[in-house]
Scaffold this motif. Structure first.
Motif, short mmCIF file in Angstrom:
data_model
loop_
_atom_site.label_atom_id
_atom_site.label_comp_id
_atom_site.label_asym_id
_atom_site.label_seq_id
_atom_site.Cartn_x
_atom_site.Cartn_y
_atom_site.Cartn_z
N VAL A 150 0.81 -1.21 0.00
CA VAL A 150 0.00 0.00 0.00
C VAL A 150 0.85 1.28 0.00
O VAL A 150 1.99 1.29 0.46
CB VAL A 150 -0.97 0.04 1.21
CG1 VAL A 150 -1.98 -1.10 1.12
CG2 VAL A 150 -0.23 0.00 2.53
N SER A 151 0.23 2.34 -0.51
CA SER A 151 0.89 3.65 -0.53
C SER A 151 0.18 4.62 0.42
O SER A 151 0.23 5.82 0.25
CB SER A 151 0.89 4.22 -1.95
OG SER A 151 -0.43 4.59 -2.33
N GLY A 152 -0.49 4.05 1.42
CA GLY A 152 -1.10 4.87 2.47
C GLY A 152 -0.65 4.32 3.81
O GLY A 152 0.39 3.66 3.89
N HIS A 153 -1.46 4.57 4.85
CA HIS A 153 -1.07 4.02 6.16
C HIS A 153 -1.18 2.50 6.13
O HIS A 153 -1.88 1.93 5.31
CB HIS A 153 -1.95 4.62 7.27
CG HIS A 153 -3.37 4.15 7.23
ND1 HIS A 153 -4.38 4.86 6.61
CD2 HIS A 153 -3.97 3.04 7.72
CE1 HIS A 153 -5.51 4.20 6.73
NE2 HIS A 153 -5.30 3.10 7.39
N ILE A 154 -0.47 1.87 7.06
CA ILE A 154 -0.40 0.42 7.15
C ILE A 154 -1.54 -0.09 8.04
O ILE A 154 -1.84 0.51 9.07
CB ILE A 154 0.96 0.02 7.77
CG1 ILE A 154 2.12 0.54 6.90
CG2 ILE A 154 1.07 -1.47 7.97
CD1 ILE A 154 2.12 0.02 5.50
N MET A 155 -2.17 -1.18 7.63
CA MET A 155 -3.24 -1.76 8.46
C MET A 155 -2.64 -2.26 9.77
O MET A 155 -1.57 -2.86 9.77
CB MET A 155 -3.86 -2.95 7.70
CG MET A 155 -5.07 -3.55 8.40
SD MET A 155 -5.58 -5.14 7.65
CE MET A 155 -6.10 -4.61 6.03
N LEU A 207 -7.79 -9.96 7.05
CA LEU A 207 -7.72 -8.63 6.45
C LEU A 207 -9.12 -8.09 6.11
O LEU A 207 -9.35 -6.88 6.15
CB LEU A 207 -6.86 -8.64 5.18
CG LEU A 207 -5.41 -9.15 5.31
CD1 LEU A 207 -4.64 -8.88 4.02
CD2 LEU A 207 -4.68 -8.53 6.49
N ASN A 208 -10.04 -9.00 5.81
CA ASN A 208 -11.40 -8.58 5.46
C ASN A 208 -12.12 -7.87 6.60
O ASN A 208 -13.13 -7.21 6.40
CB ASN A 208 -12.23 -9.79 5.04
CG ASN A 208 -11.78 -10.33 3.69
OD1 ASN A 208 -11.83 -9.63 2.69
ND2 ASN A 208 -11.31 -11.56 3.67
N ASP A 209 -11.60 -8.05 7.83
CA ASP A 209 -12.24 -7.41 8.98
C ASP A 209 -11.92 -5.91 9.06
O ASP A 209 -12.50 -5.20 9.87
CB ASP A 209 -11.78 -8.09 10.28
CG ASP A 209 -12.32 -9.51 10.40
OD1 ASP A 209 -13.31 -9.81 9.71
OD2 ASP A 209 -11.73 -10.29 11.16
N TYR A 210 -10.97 -5.46 8.24
CA TYR A 210 -10.56 -4.05 8.32
C TYR A 210 -11.44 -3.22 7.38
O TYR A 210 -11.22 -3.19 6.16
CB TYR A 210 -9.09 -3.92 7.94
CG TYR A 210 -8.49 -2.56 8.23
CD1 TYR A 210 -8.41 -2.08 9.53
CD2 TYR A 210 -7.99 -1.77 7.20
CE1 TYR A 210 -7.85 -0.84 9.80
CE2 TYR A 210 -7.43 -0.52 7.46
CZ TYR A 210 -7.35 -0.07 8.77
OH TYR A 210 -6.80 1.15 9.03
N GLN A 211 -12.43 -2.55 7.96
CA GLN A 211 -13.38 -1.77 7.16
C GLN A 211 -13.29 -0.32 7.62
O GLN A 211 -13.65 0.00 8.75
CB GLN A 211 -14.81 -2.28 7.41
CG GLN A 211 -14.99 -3.77 7.16
CD GLN A 211 -15.17 -4.10 5.69
OE1 GLN A 211 -15.28 -3.20 4.85
NE2 GLN A 211 -15.20 -5.38 5.36
N ILE A 212 -12.77 0.53 6.75
CA ILE A 212 -12.69 1.95 7.08
C ILE A 212 -13.32 2.74 5.95
O ILE A 212 -13.35 2.28 4.81
CB ILE A 212 -11.23 2.41 7.33
CG1 ILE A 212 -10.33 1.97 6.17
CG2 ILE A 212 -10.71 1.89 8.65
CD1 ILE A 212 -8.92 2.52 6.29
N TRP A 253 -9.67 -4.24 -3.67
CA TRP A 253 -9.99 -5.00 -2.47
C TRP A 253 -9.71 -4.17 -1.21
O TRP A 253 -8.65 -3.59 -1.07
CB TRP A 253 -9.16 -6.29 -2.46
CG TRP A 253 -9.48 -7.20 -1.32
CD1 TRP A 253 -10.70 -7.52 -0.83
CD2 TRP A 253 -8.53 -7.92 -0.52
NE1 TRP A 253 -10.58 -8.41 0.21
CE2 TRP A 253 -9.26 -8.67 0.43
CE3 TRP A 253 -7.13 -8.02 -0.53
CZ2 TRP A 253 -8.65 -9.50 1.37
CZ3 TRP A 253 -6.51 -8.85 0.40
CH2 TRP A 253 -7.27 -9.57 1.34
N LEU A 254 -10.68 -4.08 -0.31
CA LEU A 254 -10.60 -3.36 0.96
C LEU A 254 -10.52 -1.85 0.78
O LEU A 254 -10.29 -1.11 1.73
CB LEU A 254 -9.39 -3.83 1.80
CG LEU A 254 -9.28 -5.33 2.08
CD1 LEU A 254 -7.96 -5.64 2.77
CD2 LEU A 254 -10.45 -5.78 2.97
N GLY A 255 -10.68 -1.39 -0.48
CA GLY A 255 -10.53 0.04 -0.74
C GLY A 255 -9.12 0.55 -0.49
O GLY A 255 -8.90 1.75 -0.30
N ALA A 256 -8.18 -0.35 -0.51
CA ALA A 256 -6.81 0.01 -0.13
C ALA A 256 -6.11 0.78 -1.25
O ALA A 256 -6.35 0.54 -2.42
CB ALA A 256 -6.02 -1.25 0.19
#
Lengths: 420, 420
Positions: free
Chosen positions: B282-287, B294-299, B342-345
């Protein structure tokens, strides 16, 4: 979707007790309207514990009374041991058992094993193959020579102990065996080369061939899908495993009923009996959860505490009840009656000074109380029958000065004929 | 005892390039002292990416320019895609591909697959069997019927797509398949009943039989000993696997060279080619690392940031270099060129507005720069020979208005005769 945790007691009754109808005869005729005394002698369920502490005592090597010797190996603590357990695990760590090649500690361990067997215990050897605590001299050998030495060691020891030790943790922790990287050792080396399944096949074949009557366990601490995958591969490869061993050291906290039942369910689906082979529940503070390898937790002192002892007693009762409530579990080995064993943890049911903790009393009140038939006077009916409910195991009946033994092997209704 | 991380560049040269000696003839005689132009046309290494976004474009279903349609599926982003990748993964999630039993999305997906193949790509289907995103209607069937439907689905799709898609992720995430407990589904049900290895055998047999020329992958996200144990069991059972697929979504942070190499080493020891099948950086913050699934991470929003983009570019270069430095790795599939999958990441090399990030430029400067031979004028010697070093793959040589192709297949010295 974990299943709800049921009340264990009715399940324990269902899976662990028989409703016995004894028909007693003497000289071929029913012993009608007579007082008889029925008493349980042994549990079918294997209530186990390691017996490492008693090797010196069994071999007459030390002073045997508390005050003269460490309490853990004393005659008094041995008495506590035998009052609770019917199943002993003895150490066969290769590096300790045969530190110098060709000089195994056979005689001393055979004396110990007989000492337990003579006192009515089933005895298990642990383990025949493991990368940890293995013989240091293996690293001087080629891989082919290590494999040969491993097979010969298994053949030798299962043969030497046959009839006294007929149960073995054949191989320990195969899941991590080929990727264990704390230090170099011969067993990791050959397992990495040959693969896990050929390794399991090699050691099981050696043990099976040398002692066909033995009960052979695969044992692991890894309760994840990794152990499932290993088991499925081993079974698919046609290797006969008699029992699945599940370690359950709980230095980082009691698992609880839900996790315990879910774990048993996952491993019970292979249709093999399950032994809880290595259980520890501490009576002091809990090891922090960030410790991954328990061996990494080194502290100067790990004391038992009153609050810890109360918690341990509660958890021990809940854990044993949970295990007995599931029909797949046939044995439970507690990892040390006395404090100060592995990691110096307060994991025992007995303190370092030899006094029992609440956990000891709580467990004994199940094993020799609620789940036990003490000598009990009953009166036969006109057909010479008495009825009672009892935990599966070995019993004796005494009348008119004569005693006969019988067993209750299967749960449910049991009709037993005894001839005095 | 992890091994030290070596400088990747010399290893990439060693494993990925050939020192070619071309002997050029025309009409049977050496083309001496002539200018020729040599140019690379394709990499042998499979630089892959999912092609999900382009299904509407390939089928002529939408407006195709940025501003008229979502950038991710636009012709402009497609051009960026084809300038970097030579290997497309297309979605065959059963629940989406055949939401109503008997009405598979075959035509539309075949059009898409041909669209990629016509542009020079290898195309892979993902996956033929998986418990997640599987067909909901399976739950109405008996276990025997589910198994039959699964086999028939595999036979149908591998047959329908043969010649266009000859590479399949046959089965996905078998390690957790029988114990997956987020929701009930037909595939978990049959895998739990039949066991992992019979499940793998069933789906691989079906795919192999229907398309014997296909390259068939076993794919998993579990990089622990569990996947090793599964693989060892599957291989021991005699099931032929062509390629081991390793997922490597790094939403929780770049693995780093050491972990990446250690992981490759562990799976390379089975002697099978390795594909990195699903990589995200990713090129944003790290989960947060405490997220297990990983599917549990919904922001609500997971933005790309300038610092994140700089870090991503660095990590992407390091990761591709690490993979190419290990000879076992034959493919790498990045899990989405554009952000917002996937995950909007923010895992893409291209932002949601269609503009390339630094990672795109950095990777392109390797794949089509440092690791690529652009059209290059060379002069043959008196014997008609030219020498050059090039990355393995397909090349063309042009002289006197005629063009011939040739390939460099193996690292090391290569002697190639071309006749113009």
């Amino acid at each position: 979707m974990p299943r709800p945790v049921p009340d264990p007691d009715p399940l324990i009754r269902k899976h662990r007790t028989a409703g016995a109808t004894l028909t007693v005869t003497a000289n071929g005729t029913p012993l009608a309207d007579q007082e008889v005394v029925v008493a349980q002698r042994r549990h079918k369920f294997l209530f186990g514990c390691i017996g490492f502490d008693f090797i010196p005592l069994a071999n007459g090597e030390t002073a045997t009374d508390v005050g003269e010797a460490p309490a853990a190996g004393s005659r008094q603590v041995a008495d506590l041991w035998f009052d609770l357990f019917n199943f002993a695990t003895l150490p066969f760590y290769w590096g300790q058992f045969e530190p110098v090649r060709g000089r195994p500690d056979t005689e001393r361990m055979l004396t110990t094993a007989r000492w337990f067997a003579d006192r009515g215990c089933v005895v298990k050897g642990h383990p025949l193959a493991w990368h940890t605590e293995t013989a240091g001299w293996l690293t001087d050998l080629s891989n082919a020579e290590i494999a040969k030495a491993q097979v010969e060691r298994i053949r030798r020891d299962t043969t030497d102990f046959a009839g006294v030790i007929d149960m073995w943790d054949v191989v320990n922790e195969v899941v991590i065996m080929p990727i264990f990287d704390k230090y170099g050792n011969g067993i990791t080396r050959i397992c990495r080369e040959m693969g896990r399944i050929p390794m399991v096949r090699m050691v099981f074949d050696a043990a099976r061939e040398a002692n066909p009557r033995a009960t052979l366990l695969l044992n692991d601490f890894d309760m994840s899908a990794a152990y499932e995958c290993l088991i499925e591969g081993v079974l698919e490869a046609g290797i006969k495993i008699d029992v699945l061993g599940l370690q359950s050291h709980m230095h980082q906290g009691y698992w609880g009923e839900e996790k315990t039942l879910a774990t048993i369910d996952r491993f019970a689906r292979y249709g093999l009996p399950i032994h809880f082979t290595e259980t520890t529940i501490v009576s002091g503070h809990i090891m922090p959860e960030e410790i991954v390898d328990l061996n990494d937790y080194q502290i100067p002192e790990w004391p038992t505490t009153p609050e810890g002892e109360a918690r341990q007693a509660d958890e021990v009762v809940r854990h044993y009840k949970t295990l007995l409530s599931h029909p797949a579990v046939e044995a439970m080995t507690y990892w040390g009656l006395s404090d100060g064993g592995w990691l110096g943890a307060p994991g025992g049911f007995v303190r370092a000074d030899g006094t029992p903790k609440p956990s000891y009393d709580a467990l004994r009140s199940l094993v020799k109380g609620e789940w036990w038939l003490p000598p009990t006077t009953m009166v036969t009916d006109a057909d010479g029958r008495v009825r009672f409910d009892g935990f599966l195991g070995e019993y004796e009946i005494t009348a008119g000065g004569r005693t006969v033994t019988f067993t209750l092997d299967e749960p449910g209704d049991a009709k037993v004929a005894v001839s005095l």
